[in-house]
Design a protein around this motif. Structure first.
Motif, PDB file in Angstrom:
ATOM      1  N   ALA A   1       5.497  16.707   1.890  1.00 27.87           N
ATOM      2  CA  ALA A   1       5.537  16.372   3.315  1.00 27.87           C
ATOM      3  C   ALA A   1       4.906  15.014   3.575  1.00 27.87           C
ATOM      4  CB  ALA A   1       4.832  17.459   4.128  1.00 27.87           C
ATOM      5  N   ALA A   2       3.763  14.800   2.869  1.00 28.63           N
ATOM      6  CA  ALA A   2       3.115  13.491   3.044  1.00 28.63           C
ATOM      7  C   ALA A   2       4.006  12.373   2.523  1.00 28.63           C
ATOM      8  CB  ALA A   2       1.758  13.492   2.321  1.00 28.63           C
ATOM      9  N   MET A   3       4.664  12.663   1.359  1.00 30.22           N
ATOM     10  CA  MET A   3       5.548  11.636   0.797  1.00 30.22           C
ATOM     11  C   MET A   3       6.725  11.362   1.736  1.00 30.22           C
ATOM     12  SD  MET A   3       7.368  11.569  -2.949  1.00 30.22           S
ATOM     13  CE  MET A   3       8.360  13.013  -2.574  1.00 30.22           C
TER      14      MET A   3
ATOM     15  N   ARG B   1       0.835  -1.213   0.000  1.00 29.65           N
ATOM     16  CA  ARG B   1       0.000   0.000   0.000  1.00 29.65           C
ATOM     17  C   ARG B   1       0.865   1.256   0.000  1.00 29.65           C
ATOM     18  NH1 ARG B   1      -3.077  -2.956   3.761  1.00 29.65           N
ATOM     19  NH2 ARG B   1      -2.126  -1.778   5.470  1.00 29.65           N
ATOM     20  N   LEU B   2       1.931   1.263   0.785  1.00 22.21           N
ATOM     21  CA  LEU B   2       2.816   2.434   0.814  1.00 22.21           C
ATOM     22  C   LEU B   2       3.485   2.655  -0.532  1.00 22.21           C
ATOM     23  CD1 LEU B   2       4.484   1.934   4.296  1.00 22.21           C
ATOM     24  CD2 LEU B   2       2.850   3.702   3.643  1.00 22.21           C
ATOM     25  N   ALA B   3       3.885   1.578  -1.205  1.00 16.50           N
ATOM     26  CA  ALA B   3       4.515   1.723  -2.525  1.00 16.50           C
ATOM     27  C   ALA B   3       3.516   2.310  -3.529  1.00 16.50           C
ATOM     28  CB  ALA B   3       5.022   0.358  -2.997  1.00 16.50           C
ATOM     29  N   ALA B   4       2.239   1.836  -3.476  1.00 16.52           N
ATOM     30  CA  ALA B   4       1.224   2.365  -4.388  1.00 16.52           C
ATOM     31  C   ALA B   4       0.970   3.850  -4.118  1.00 16.52           C
ATOM     32  CB  ALA B   4      -0.070   1.563  -4.233  1.00 16.52           C
TER      33      ALA B   4
ATOM     34  N   ALA C   1       1.634   9.548  -5.685  1.00 20.83           N
ATOM     35  CA  ALA C   1       2.100  10.905  -5.382  1.00 20.83           C
ATOM     36  C   ALA C   1       3.089  11.385  -6.437  1.00 20.83           C
ATOM     37  CB  ALA C   1       2.733  10.921  -3.999  1.00 20.83           C
ATOM     38  N   ARG C   2       3.965  10.487  -6.892  1.00 20.46           N
ATOM     39  CA  ARG C   2       4.924  10.894  -7.937  1.00 20.46           C
ATOM     40  C   ARG C   2       4.176  11.242  -9.232  1.00 20.46           C
ATOM     41  NH1 ARG C   2       7.679   6.159  -6.063  1.00 20.46           N
ATOM     42  NH2 ARG C   2       9.419   6.721  -4.679  1.00 20.46           N
ATOM     43  N   GLY C   3       3.152  10.461  -9.573  1.00 19.57           N
ATOM     44  CA  GLY C   3       2.390  10.775 -10.793  1.00 19.57           C
ATOM     45  C   GLY C   3       1.687  12.113 -10.706  1.00 19.57           C
TER      46      GLY C   3
END
Length: 500
Positions: free
Chosen positions: A108-110, A64-67, A72-74
């Motif tokens: 910040a979230a990332m 889930r964290l990877a997704a 976020a990057r997209g």
């Protein structure tokens, strides 16, 4: 013989009964061991299921964290593309500011997600190691279960053999009872025959005893006669040997035969001879006269030379010892002189450091060290005279507990400053001090760091002391039974806080 056979049969029955009891006891112990092994295996299965469930949860959280990171990057890339296509207007500028704020929040979230991911990765690695350990332990318990199963099979086979043996011997008591009845009848018949034979034997033994007594008396008489004959022959032989010795002594000392001795001593054969005591007395008197004459010492000159040589050596050794004592006394005086000079110099240095450190710790006041009870520094005692601010000068024993601790700390650090070492370890020195004195203690440590190159390692539970340190080392237990060392550089932590 029949009685011995019956006793043997009874002993065999008793041994087999004991063996059967031991077999039953071993069977009960084997059943208990199997039950314990089953319980241990069930506990291991439960632990493995729990570890598998936790590992699955961690894997899902990681996915889930990877997704979320990919999403976020997209979004960030899409926002940057849209920003590049926008026109330079006030509305676009406002939207750009809003997008930047959103991007900052996303960053910040990332960052938080990355930190959580790192934490989960660390936990996943820990759980993987734990799972491997559980697998190894499970394999060990599986091996033990197989061994227990093999032992259970062996015990069951032995139990079956014991049961078969028990069934075989079920009718044995009746057979043994019939055989015992027959043997008892035979034993009674044999006992009657034995009593008759015992009576005959007792009569024969009595006759044999009488014959032996007569034979012993005859042998004792013959032995006494032989002993008397042997004693007579021994006395005769001793008399002959003594006569030969006397004849030899007469021939050696007087050069004559025993027959010629009487005319030489002017004694008539028919006359009355003097008693042996008179002869011994006269002989002893003649021997004393001879001894009074003394003997000539042929080694007197050699002995005199040896005594003179020994006397010369002793005089030389005495002179050498006297000189060595003189040199030793001179060396002792020199050592005492140098010791006094070094002691006085070291005392002055330590006293100066003590006065300075006392003033720093107490925020004023005076203190000094005094040599007492003797004018000789090597034999004098040491007295600590302290005057805290607002008090009269008094000896250390009259101060309070906290003041005594500060004075002792001043004296110890004064000696340390005289010859400082590269490292100094302080183990909860601030424990008996209050907050104000702890601040003074920390100021003293800072002052000593300026004067020396010593690294101070302080073990403490006081937060005030911790706040004055450059680096903190702590031990934490993230998991039960697993300790970790954590270090914090306070200067870098403050810079990070100011930058944030």
């Amino acid at each position: 013989a029949m009685k011995a056979e019956a006793d043997q049969i009874g002993a065999d029955i008793k041994a087999k009964a004991e063996a059967e009891g031991q077999t039953r006891q071993a069977h009960r112990e084997a059943l208990r061991a199997v039950e314990a092994a089953r319980e241990t295996l069930a506990a291991d299965e439960r632990k493995r299921a729990q570890a598998t469930a936790r590992l699955s949860a961690l894997v899902e959280a990681e996915q889930r964290l990877a997704a979320n990171c990919d999403e976020a990057r997209g979004k960030h890339a899409h926002a940057e593309g849209e920003l590049a296509r926008l026109a330079d207007t006030s509305e676009l500028a406002q939207r750009l500011d809003a997008a930047r704020a959103t991007a900052a929040q996303d960053r910040a979230a990332m960052t938080e997600v990355r930190a959580a991911l790192q934490a989960h990765l660390h936990q996943s690695e820990t759980r993987t190691k734990r799972r491997n350990a559980i697998a190894t332990e499970r394999q060990s318990w599986t091996t033990r279960r197989e061994r227990a199963s093999a032992q259970i099979g062996e015990v069951q086979s032995r139990l079956a053999e014991a049961v078969a043996e028990h069934e075989k011997l079920a009718d044995a008591p009746n057979e043994f009872f019939q055989a015992r009845r027959v043997l008892m009848n035979q034993i009674e018949t044999a006992e009657a025959a034995r009593r008759t034979a015992a009576d005959n034997r007792a009569a024969a033994e009595q006759r044999l005893t009488d014959a032996d007594r007569a034979a012993r008396q005859a042998i004792e008489g013959m032995t006494s006669a032989r002993e008397e004959k042997a004693r007579s022959e021994a006395r005769l032989e001793a008399a002959r040997a003594h006569f030969a010795e006397v004849a030899h002594a007469i021939a050696t000392e007087l050069q004559c035969t025993p027959e010629e001795l009487a005319p030489m001593a002017e004694i008539d054969r028919d006359a009355v001879l003097p008693t042996a005591a008179e002869i011994e007395t006269k002989l002893e008197s003649l021997k004393q006269d001879r001894e009074r004459l003394g003997s000539v010492n042929l080694r007197a000159d050699e002995e005199l030379i040896e005594i003179d040589t020994s006397r010369t050596n002793l005089v030389t050794e005495r002179d050498d010892l006297t000189e060595a004592i003189r040199r030793l006394r001179q060396a002792i005086q020199n050592l005492n002189k140098e010791g006094r000079e070094r002691l006085v110099a070291a005392f002055d240095v330590v006293n100066g450091h003590f006065k300075e450190l006392f003033t720093i710790l107490f925020g004023g006041g005076t203190a000094e060290l005094q040599l007492i009870e003797s004018d000789d520094p090597l034999e004098a005692g040491l007295e600590v005279l302290a005057r805290p601010p607002g008090k009269k000068p008094q000896v250390m024993t009259l101060l309070s507990g906290g003041e005594q601790a500060l004075v002792a700390m001043s004296l110890i650090f004064a000696v340390f400053l005289t010859n400082p070492s590269p490292i100094c370890v302080l183990d909860e020195v601030d424990a008996p001090l209050d907050d104000a004195n702890v601040e003074r203690f920390c100021d003293l440590i800072d002052e000593m760091r300026k004067k020396t190159d010593t690294r101070f390692v302080t073990i403490t539970h006081n937060p005030i002391t911790m706040a004055h340190m450059d680096r903190l080392f702590g031990v934490t237990m993230a998991e039960q039974g697993v300790s970790q060392l954590v270090s914090v550089a306070l200067a870098e932590a403050e810079r990070f806080r100011e930058a944030g």
